[in-house]
Design a protein around this motif. Structure first.
Motif, PDB file in Angstrom:
ATOM      1  N   ASP A  76      45.303  48.404  33.275  1.00  0.00           N
ATOM      2  CA  ASP A  76      46.621  48.447  33.915  1.00  0.00           C
ATOM      3  C   ASP A  76      46.791  47.298  34.913  1.00  0.00           C
ATOM      4  OD1 ASP A  76      45.232  50.965  33.314  1.00  0.00           O
ATOM      5  OD2 ASP A  76      47.112  51.963  33.817  1.00  0.00           O
ATOM      6  N   ARG A  77      47.806  46.480  34.728  1.00  0.00           N
ATOM      7  CA  ARG A  77      48.036  45.318  35.594  1.00  0.00           C
ATOM      8  C   ARG A  77      48.898  45.709  36.794  1.00  0.00           C
ATOM      9  NH1 ARG A  77      51.110  41.180  31.670  1.00  0.00           N
ATOM     10  NH2 ARG A  77      51.973  40.375  33.633  1.00  0.00           N
TER      11      ARG A  77
ATOM     12  N   ARG B 186      49.862  33.429  42.351  1.00  0.00           N
ATOM     13  CA  ARG B 186      49.776  33.185  40.909  1.00  0.00           C
ATOM     14  C   ARG B 186      50.456  34.357  40.199  1.00  0.00           C
ATOM     15  NH1 ARG B 186      45.190  29.865  39.261  1.00  0.00           N
ATOM     16  NH2 ARG B 186      44.702  31.333  37.578  1.00  0.00           N
ATOM     17  N   PRO B 187      51.771  34.412  40.240  1.00  0.00           N
ATOM     18  CA  PRO B 187      52.482  35.568  39.681  1.00  0.00           C
ATOM     19  C   PRO B 187      52.281  35.754  38.183  1.00  0.00           C
ATOM     20  CG  PRO B 187      54.014  33.799  40.189  1.00  0.00           C
ATOM     21  CD  PRO B 187      52.710  33.417  40.805  1.00  0.00           C
ATOM     22  N   TRP B 188      51.858  34.710  37.498  1.00  0.00           N
ATOM     23  CA  TRP B 188      51.611  34.778  36.058  1.00  0.00           C
ATOM     24  C   TRP B 188      50.219  35.311  35.718  1.00  0.00           C
ATOM     25  CZ3 TRP B 188      47.466  31.639  34.996  1.00  0.00           C
ATOM     26  CH2 TRP B 188      47.199  30.635  35.926  1.00  0.00           C
ATOM     27  N   ASP B 189      49.410  35.537  36.748  1.00  0.00           N
ATOM     28  CA  ASP B 189      48.015  35.948  36.517  1.00  0.00           C
ATOM     29  C   ASP B 189      47.654  37.163  37.372  1.00  0.00           C
ATOM     30  OD1 ASP B 189      45.452  35.849  35.466  1.00  0.00           O
ATOM     31  OD2 ASP B 189      44.735  34.364  36.928  1.00  0.00           O
ATOM     32  N   PRO B 190      48.341  38.289  37.170  1.00  0.00           N
ATOM     33  CA  PRO B 190      48.108  39.464  38.016  1.00  0.00           C
ATOM     34  C   PRO B 190      46.731  40.081  37.798  1.00  0.00           C
ATOM     35  CG  PRO B 190      49.468  40.061  36.148  1.00  0.00           C
ATOM     36  CD  PRO B 190      49.352  38.555  36.111  1.00  0.00           C
ATOM     37  N   PRO B 191      46.167  40.672  38.852  1.00  0.00           N
ATOM     38  CA  PRO B 191      44.908  41.401  38.726  1.00  0.00           C
ATOM     39  C   PRO B 191      45.171  42.816  38.206  1.00  0.00           C
ATOM     40  CG  PRO B 191      45.654  41.505  40.981  1.00  0.00           C
ATOM     41  CD  PRO B 191      46.647  40.630  40.241  1.00  0.00           C
ATOM     42  N   LEU B 192      44.112  43.584  38.081  1.00  0.00           N
ATOM     43  CA  LEU B 192      44.255  44.983  37.712  1.00  0.00           C
ATOM     44  C   LEU B 192      44.659  45.807  38.923  1.00  0.00           C
ATOM     45  CD1 LEU B 192      41.134  45.778  35.478  1.00  0.00           C
ATOM     46  CD2 LEU B 192      43.432  45.099  34.749  1.00  0.00           C
TER      47      LEU B 192
ATOM     48  N   CYS C 218      41.927  40.368  32.461  1.00  0.00           N
ATOM     49  CA  CYS C 218      40.914  40.526  31.421  1.00  0.00           C
ATOM     50  C   CYS C 218      39.503  40.363  31.985  1.00  0.00           C
ATOM     51  CB  CYS C 218      41.147  39.517  30.302  1.00  0.00           C
ATOM     52  SG  CYS C 218      42.636  39.841  29.322  1.00  0.00           S
ATOM     53  N   ILE C 219      39.341  39.403  32.904  1.00  0.00           N
ATOM     54  CA  ILE C 219      38.036  39.211  33.534  1.00  0.00           C
ATOM     55  C   ILE C 219      37.627  40.475  34.292  1.00  0.00           C
ATOM     56  CG2 ILE C 219      36.762  37.908  35.286  1.00  0.00           C
ATOM     57  CD1 ILE C 219      37.285  36.236  32.824  1.00  0.00           C
ATOM     58  N   GLN C 220      38.549  41.054  35.040  1.00  0.00           N
ATOM     59  CA  GLN C 220      38.242  42.277  35.788  1.00  0.00           C
ATOM     60  C   GLN C 220      37.970  43.446  34.846  1.00  0.00           C
ATOM     61  OE1 GLN C 220      41.736  42.414  38.352  1.00  0.00           O
ATOM     62  NE2 GLN C 220      40.487  41.760  40.110  1.00  0.00           N
TER      63      GLN C 220
END
Length: 271
Positions: free
Chosen positions: A21-22, A36-42, A76-78
């Motif tokens: 879930d982002r 970095r709005p294009w790269d949200p964390p979980l 994805c990394i997280q």
């Protein structure tokens, strides 16, 4: 690092999985201050879901994961970090819900590598123009992302299938070919190992479209996945004729009828 043991059951297994879930889909205000709005964390729920997915894979899939390949996007990394913690945990709290509850891991049997070929669909269908970088340059510091995995688990000897990110505004046909080619190349490169691909909605749905062509769209839940399998012909790998089968799926359904793809229904097709 020790080499993982080859498959002993005569098959190679590949799981293609979506991230958790982002945060921007659960907390809309996050975008207003994001660098970095294009790269949200979980979101927190995403971390928990990813860890529990790793536990499910470990407990119920019936085979070990030898290698994890992951998109460079933070979500994805997280996700990969949580899944890997669950897969490799040696000592953990009995009530563990995330990697923070893992006291120690075994880093000798599982390897991980970042792969650009598994990245998000690089067009406005997946990344809205208002949040994409104005110069359309999506930057990732790979060393920082690799540092999020347990020490000794990153395999620096792995060459990416795609050395660079796709050009912005890639076509629908291009991203489908990219996902399919990434799976094919890596599966053939490591035929005696079971692989886990952690990617985006497009990666999972593109894989499904190759086998189930009667739906207009697939709904892939967070951490939704499809499991593929093919027979190993000999100790050195595969012949050209060997094909993958879809063994099962989790968190996936047809959009048209909201009908889940049932477990253990096997459809055979070339990849």
């Amino acid at each position: 690092m020790e080499s993982p043991k080859p498959n002993s059951n005569g098959h190679q297994n590949v799981i293609v999985m979506r991230h958790g879930d982002r945060v921007d889909h659960l907390e809309p205000l996050w975008l207003s201050t994001a660098k970095r709005p294009w790269d949200p964390p979980l979101a927190h729920d995403g971390l928990v879901r990813a860890f529990r997915t790793g536990q499910r894979i470990r407990s119920h899939c019936g085979f070990p994961i030898h290698r994890v390949f992951v998109s460079p996007f933070l979500r994805c990394i997280q996700t990969a970090s949580e899944v890997i913690a669950a897969l490799s945990a040696v000592d953990l709290d009995p009530n563990a819900t995330s990697s923070k509850d893992v006291l120690s891991v075994d880093n000798s049997t599982l390897k991980v590598a970042i792969e650009y070929g598994l990245c998000e669909i690089m067009n406005t269908v997946a990344i809205k123009s208002e949040v994409a970088p104005k110069d359309k340059k999506f930057d990732f510091k790979i060393s920082d992302l690799e540092a999020m995995f347990p020490k000794g688990m990153v395999d620096h000897n792995v060459d990416m299938v795609y050395k660079e990110l796709p050009q912005w505004e890639e076509s629908g046909e291009s991203f489908k070919k990219r996902y399919a080619n990434t799976l094919k190349v890596l599966a053939e490169k490591y035929p005696l190992e079971n692989l886990l691909f952690i990617t985006h909605w497009g990666g999972v749905s593109s894989t499904l479209y190759r086998y189930f062509k009667d739906a207009t769209k697939y709904l892939v839940d967070y951490c939704g996945s499809v499991e593929l399998r093919r027979q190993i012909l000999n100790k050195d790998g595969f012949g050209e004729s060997v094909e993958f089968e879809v063994v099962t799926s989790h968190g996936v359904c047809f959009k048209d009828h909201n009908v889940p793809i049932h477990d253990h229904v096997v459809y055979q097709s070339s990849v």
